[in-house]
Design an enzyme around this catalytic site. Structure first.
Site, short mmCIF file in Angstrom:
data_model
loop_
_atom_site.label_atom_id
_atom_site.label_comp_id
_atom_site.label_asym_id
_atom_site.label_seq_id
_atom_site.Cartn_x
_atom_site.Cartn_y
_atom_site.Cartn_z
N SER A 81 0.82 -1.21 0.00
CA SER A 81 0.00 0.00 0.00
C SER A 81 0.86 1.27 0.00
O SER A 81 1.97 1.27 0.53
CB SER A 81 -0.89 -0.01 1.24
OG SER A 81 -1.76 1.09 1.27
N LEU A 131 -5.84 -2.35 8.42
CA LEU A 131 -5.36 -3.21 9.51
C LEU A 131 -5.47 -4.69 9.17
O LEU A 131 -5.80 -5.52 10.02
CB LEU A 131 -6.10 -2.90 10.81
CG LEU A 131 -5.81 -1.54 11.43
CD1 LEU A 131 -6.57 -1.38 12.75
CD2 LEU A 131 -4.31 -1.32 11.66
N GLN A 158 0.77 6.53 -7.56
CA GLN A 158 -0.45 7.11 -7.01
C GLN A 158 -0.43 8.63 -7.20
O GLN A 158 0.46 9.31 -6.70
CB GLN A 158 -0.63 6.76 -5.54
CG GLN A 158 -2.01 7.17 -5.01
CD GLN A 158 -2.17 6.95 -3.53
OE1 GLN A 158 -1.52 7.63 -2.73
NE2 GLN A 158 -3.03 6.02 -3.15
N ARG A 211 -8.73 5.05 -5.67
CA ARG A 211 -8.95 4.77 -4.25
C ARG A 211 -10.00 5.72 -3.70
O ARG A 211 -9.89 6.94 -3.84
CB ARG A 211 -7.64 4.88 -3.46
CG ARG A 211 -7.82 4.64 -1.97
CD ARG A 211 -6.51 4.55 -1.21
NE ARG A 211 -6.07 3.16 -1.13
CZ ARG A 211 -5.15 2.73 -0.24
NH1 ARG A 211 -4.59 3.57 0.60
NH2 ARG A 211 -4.79 1.47 -0.22
N TYR A 258 -8.39 14.31 1.43
CA TYR A 258 -7.54 15.14 0.58
C TYR A 258 -8.38 15.75 -0.54
O TYR A 258 -9.61 15.66 -0.52
CB TYR A 258 -6.34 14.34 0.09
CG TYR A 258 -5.41 13.96 1.23
CD1 TYR A 258 -4.66 14.94 1.88
CD2 TYR A 258 -5.33 12.66 1.68
CE1 TYR A 258 -3.83 14.61 2.94
CE2 TYR A 258 -4.51 12.32 2.76
CZ TYR A 258 -3.77 13.30 3.38
OH TYR A 258 -2.96 12.98 4.45
N ARG A 298 0.92 -1.01 7.08
CA ARG A 298 1.82 -1.02 8.25
C ARG A 298 2.49 -2.38 8.48
O ARG A 298 3.62 -2.44 8.97
CB ARG A 298 1.03 -0.57 9.49
CG ARG A 298 0.88 0.93 9.56
CD ARG A 298 -0.12 1.38 10.59
NE ARG A 298 -1.49 1.31 10.10
CZ ARG A 298 -2.54 1.83 10.71
NH1 ARG A 298 -2.37 2.46 11.87
NH2 ARG A 298 -3.74 1.75 10.20
#
Length: 381
Positions: free
Chosen positions: A39, A318, A118, A246, A198, A341
């Site tokens: 990601s 997650l 991206q 996205r 954003y 992460r």
């Protein structure tokens, strides 16, 4: 799509079914070796090079290729200088940016991964100090934020200048202009960032968009900027290469962007030639921080989008274990799993996932590392 590998017990004619996480998937002309997407992860490490990628980006993105990702997405790359959240964000508004990306793209591809760029603009959430994440004033070397309406993202951000129609059209063109060099310098895929509070998401959300012109109010108006950006990119991005968008499925508040709006927008995007809908959540504020705390929190929303659109769906949130990642795919809640992460914690997540799911042959260690790993395994260490 299900693939097979030879049985390990030597039984003639028997085969073991690969976990779906390690089945290839073909999108347009691009085949990913597995369903693991590294990601976008903001690094803020351009080190004063005006948005150009550095050796750190080579290390960071290259390690995901060596570590087993099927597709790697760069961190958000701003389509114009004022679109950066900090002066150390990546950019993609010139050939110099493409030239800096070129060796990274080549290396990742040489290790069997595909890589995508991206495209991004921060809108009202820009001009921050990467050290403390606090806003910079113009006097301190910052720049003026812009947005759909004069509403600050939070008390710690400056009030943005409301964008004119000329501003909007300039950035629509900038999105398209960034797509051509992305293709020229070898990227396999492109993703439009239209989520997380954003710029494009700021236009989508009725919380941040209070305009009364053709870009505000009605759903058709609030989505217009995103759809125009997609059309601009589509003109300069090859039809045979994957185009991701996205979206935040919802904002975790009743007066914000909602799931049914995401489904409706996703269908419009597919009609315009988008190949993958990448489903996340949140508006980049406290509501997201408080709500996005459960492993797989975006899955219920991704499942709905996948059921309603006729293209692959990627999701994130997650998803930190190989077991959960594979379960999502086996249950047909998504087609690709975006790992953020967990890849930061372990750059070899893809290899370890194959081991954990009992199919190490599907994603072996690279030749440089294989002997050392095998020796440790033989010693039981």
């Amino acid at each position: 799509m299900t693939s097979t590998i030879p049985a390990t017990d030597g039984a003639s004619g028997e085969e073991n079914r690969l976990p779906k996480l390690f089945t290839p998937i073909t999108i347009k002309s691009v085949t990913l070796r597995n369903r693991i997407v590294a990601s976008p992860t903001s690094l803020f490490t351009c080190d004063g090079l005006d948005g150009r990628a550095t050796s750190f980006h080579m290390t960071h993105l290259g390690s995901r290729a060596v570590g087993g990702a099927g597709l790697i997405l760069t961190e958000a790359a701003a389509i114009s200088p004022e679109g950066r959240t900090s002066a150390d964000d990546l950019g993609c508004w010139s050939d110099e940016h493409g030239e800096a990306f070129a060796p990274i793209v080549k290396f990742c591809q040489s290790r069997g991964a595909k890589i995508g760029l991206q495209l991004f603009h921060g809108g009202r959430r820009v001009s921050t100090n990467r050290v403390n994440n606090l806003p910079l004033t113009v006097e301190e070397g910052g720049w003026e934020p812009i947005g759909p309406s004069p509403i600050a993202a939070s008390t710690r951000y400056a009030v943005p200048r409301p964008m004119t129609k000329d501003d909007i059209q300039r950035l629509v063109k900038a999105y398209g202009d960034a797509a051509a060099p992305a293709d020229h310098y070898g990227f396999d895929a492109i993703e439009l960032h239209s989520c997380h509070g954003y710029l494009l998401h700021q236009f989508l959300s009725p919380r941040s968009n209070k305009r009364e012109d053709g870009y505000g109010g009605l759903w058709e108006n609030r989505t217009r900027f995103t759809l125009e950006a997609v059309q601009s990119i589509r003109k300069n991005w090859p039809d045979e290469k994957p185009f991701f968008v996205r979206l935040s499925a919802m904002e975790w508040v009743d007066d914000g962007w909602q799931l049914h709006e995401t489904v409706r927008l996703a269908k419009e995007l597919v009609n315009l030639g988008v190949d993958v809908i990448d489903v996340s959540t949140g508006g980049g504020d406290v509501h997201e921080t408080e709500s996005a705390t459960t492993p797989g929190y975006a899955l219920p929303f991704a499942s709905v989008v996948r059921r309603e659109v006729a293209v692959p769906v990627c999701t994130v949130g997650l998803i930190t274990t190989p077991q959960l990642a594979n379960e999502v795919l086996e249950n047909e809640q998504a087609d690709l799993i975006s790992i953020s992460r967990a890849f930061v914690r372990d750059p070899y997540f893809g290899i370890r996932a194959a081991e954990a799911l009992g199919c190490p042959e599907a994603m072996p260690w690279s030749r440089e590392y294989a002997l050392a790993v095998r020796q440790l395994n033989n010693l039981g260490l």
